[in-house]
Design a protein around this motif. Structure first.
Motif, PDB file in Angstrom:
ATOM      1  N   ALA A 106       0.998  -1.266  -0.026  1.00 47.67           N
ATOM      2  CA  ALA A 106       0.141   0.087  -0.240  1.00 47.67           C
ATOM      3  C   ALA A 106       0.554   1.260   0.071  1.00 47.67           C
ATOM      4  O   ALA A 106       0.560   2.352  -0.322  1.00 47.67           O
ATOM      5  CB  ALA A 106      -0.876  -0.339   0.945  1.00 47.67           C
ATOM      6  N   SER A 107       1.907   1.209  -0.691  1.00 43.39           N
ATOM      7  CA  SER A 107       3.066   2.158  -0.412  1.00 43.39           C
ATOM      8  C   SER A 107       3.611   2.768   1.056  1.00 43.39           C
ATOM      9  O   SER A 107       3.499   4.347   1.165  1.00 43.39           O
ATOM     10  CB  SER A 107       2.854   3.555  -1.704  1.00 43.39           C
ATOM     11  OG  SER A 107       3.044   2.510  -2.231  1.00 43.39           O
ATOM     12  N   ARG A 108       2.953   2.535   1.828  1.00 42.65           N
ATOM     13  CA  ARG A 108       2.679   2.794   3.174  1.00 42.65           C
ATOM     14  C   ARG A 108       4.220   3.428   4.311  1.00 42.65           C
ATOM     15  O   ARG A 108       4.217   1.651   4.404  1.00 42.65           O
ATOM     16  CB  ARG A 108       1.681   2.825   4.393  1.00 42.65           C
ATOM     17  CG  ARG A 108      -0.384   3.550   3.465  1.00 42.65           C
ATOM     18  CD  ARG A 108      -0.685   2.424   4.664  1.00 42.65           C
ATOM     19  NE  ARG A 108      -0.805   2.796   5.907  1.00 42.65           N
ATOM     20  CZ  ARG A 108      -1.269   2.144   6.932  1.00 42.65           C
ATOM     21  NH1 ARG A 108      -2.535   0.740   6.623  1.00 42.65           N
ATOM     22  NH2 ARG A 108      -2.135   2.512   7.908  1.00 42.65           N
ATOM     23  N   ALA A 109       4.756   4.545   4.766  1.00 40.93           N
ATOM     24  CA  ALA A 109       5.555   4.503   5.510  1.00 40.93           C
ATOM     25  C   ALA A 109       5.470   3.580   7.414  1.00 40.93           C
ATOM     26  O   ALA A 109       4.016   3.285   7.476  1.00 40.93           O
ATOM     27  CB  ALA A 109       6.584   6.107   5.812  1.00 40.93           C
ATOM     28  N   GLY A 110       6.584   3.565   7.890  1.00 41.71           N
ATOM     29  CA  GLY A 110       5.776   2.955   8.670  1.00 41.71           C
ATOM     30  C   GLY A 110       5.661   4.007   9.761  1.00 41.71           C
ATOM     31  O   GLY A 110       4.764   3.126  10.742  1.00 41.71           O
ATOM     32  N   TYR A 111       5.476   5.555   9.990  1.00 40.01           N
ATOM     33  CA  TYR A 111       4.950   6.351  10.508  1.00 40.01           C
ATOM     34  C   TYR A 111       3.723   6.345  10.737  1.00 40.01           C
ATOM     35  O   TYR A 111       2.364   6.465  10.867  1.00 40.01           O
ATOM     36  CB  TYR A 111       5.527   7.716  10.811  1.00 40.01           C
ATOM     37  CG  TYR A 111       5.546   7.537   9.273  1.00 40.01           C
ATOM     38  CD1 TYR A 111       5.249   8.623   8.418  1.00 40.01           C
ATOM     39  CD2 TYR A 111       7.226   8.049   9.127  1.00 40.01           C
ATOM     40  CE1 TYR A 111       5.258   8.762   7.446  1.00 40.01           C
ATOM     41  CE2 TYR A 111       7.603   8.396   7.282  1.00 40.01           C
ATOM     42  CZ  TYR A 111       6.485   9.344   6.548  1.00 40.01           C
ATOM     43  OH  TYR A 111       7.128   9.065   5.327  1.00 40.01           O
ATOM     44  N   ASP A 112       3.517   5.780   9.075  1.00 41.52           N
ATOM     45  CA  ASP A 112       1.415   5.963   8.523  1.00 41.52           C
ATOM     46  C   ASP A 112       0.997   4.414   9.045  1.00 41.52           C
ATOM     47  O   ASP A 112       0.054   4.358   9.522  1.00 41.52           O
ATOM     48  CB  ASP A 112       1.927   5.574   6.865  1.00 41.52           C
ATOM     49  CG  ASP A 112       2.239   6.770   5.693  1.00 41.52           C
ATOM     50  OD1 ASP A 112       1.358   8.095   6.597  1.00 41.52           O
ATOM     51  OD2 ASP A 112       2.384   6.948   4.609  1.00 41.52           O
TER      52      ASP A 112
END
Length: 177
Positions: free
Chosen positions: A159-165
């Protein structure tokens, strides 16, 4: 070899390229803001940091060289903290005004949103403000390294989400319908 090429092409999606473009635009805006701050305050004083670093090579005495290196490191830390504070202010203020968008995200048609679509705008605003604060804390603790880690997360996550997302329940989505 063909499989590797296909894997690399799968990593490079339109959404990821837009996200990278938004990041680069925001870094340009940050550079302009920092240049303006340098003219007005003058902070961050990276020119003084550079001078302090350059002078180290001309000092023969070990203890004096060590003292100058520590002074240069302190000057860099001060300039870095100021720069992160300006970035954090820019990101939070723009996201609050433009509902999850910085200037880069606005130009690229992206915005930060909660993964809970039914969430009120106030809760979503608090969520993406917390997202910025977490990014700021990581930048302070690890001085730039989180950007590299974030991009690895974005590339590794479908989903192209970073760790903080993932941690804060946010995602970067298209703002164009």
């Amino acid at each position: 070899m063909h499989g590797l090429t296909a894997d690399l092409k799968a990593l490079i999606t339109r959404e990821r390229l837009l996200r990278l473009a938004a990041f680069l635009i925001d870094m340009l805006v940050l550079g302009l803001l920092l240049a303006l701050c340098d003219l007005m305050f003058p902070k961050p004083d990276f020119a003084n940091v550079r001078s302090a670093l350059d002078s180290i090579a001309q000092i023969a005495d070990f203890e004096a060289r060590q003292a100058q290196a520590e002074a240069a490191a302190a000057l860099f830390q001060e300039a870095y903290i100021f720069s992160v504070a300006v970035w954090l202010g820019y990101e939070v203020i723009f996201q609050l005004i433009f509902n999850g968008q910085t200037l880069g995200k606005k130009i690229c048609g992206l915005r930060v949103a909660s993964v809970k679509p039914e969430e009120s705008r106030l809760k979503a605003s608090l969520r993406f403000t917390a997202r910025s604060l977490v990014k700021g804390v990581f930048l302070m603790l690890f001085q730039g390294f989180p950007i590299i880690i974030s991009w690895f997360y974005i590339l590794a996550n479908p989903a192209s989400r970073a760790g903080y997302d993932l941690f804060l329940g946010t995602q970067v989505v298209s703002s164009r319908r």
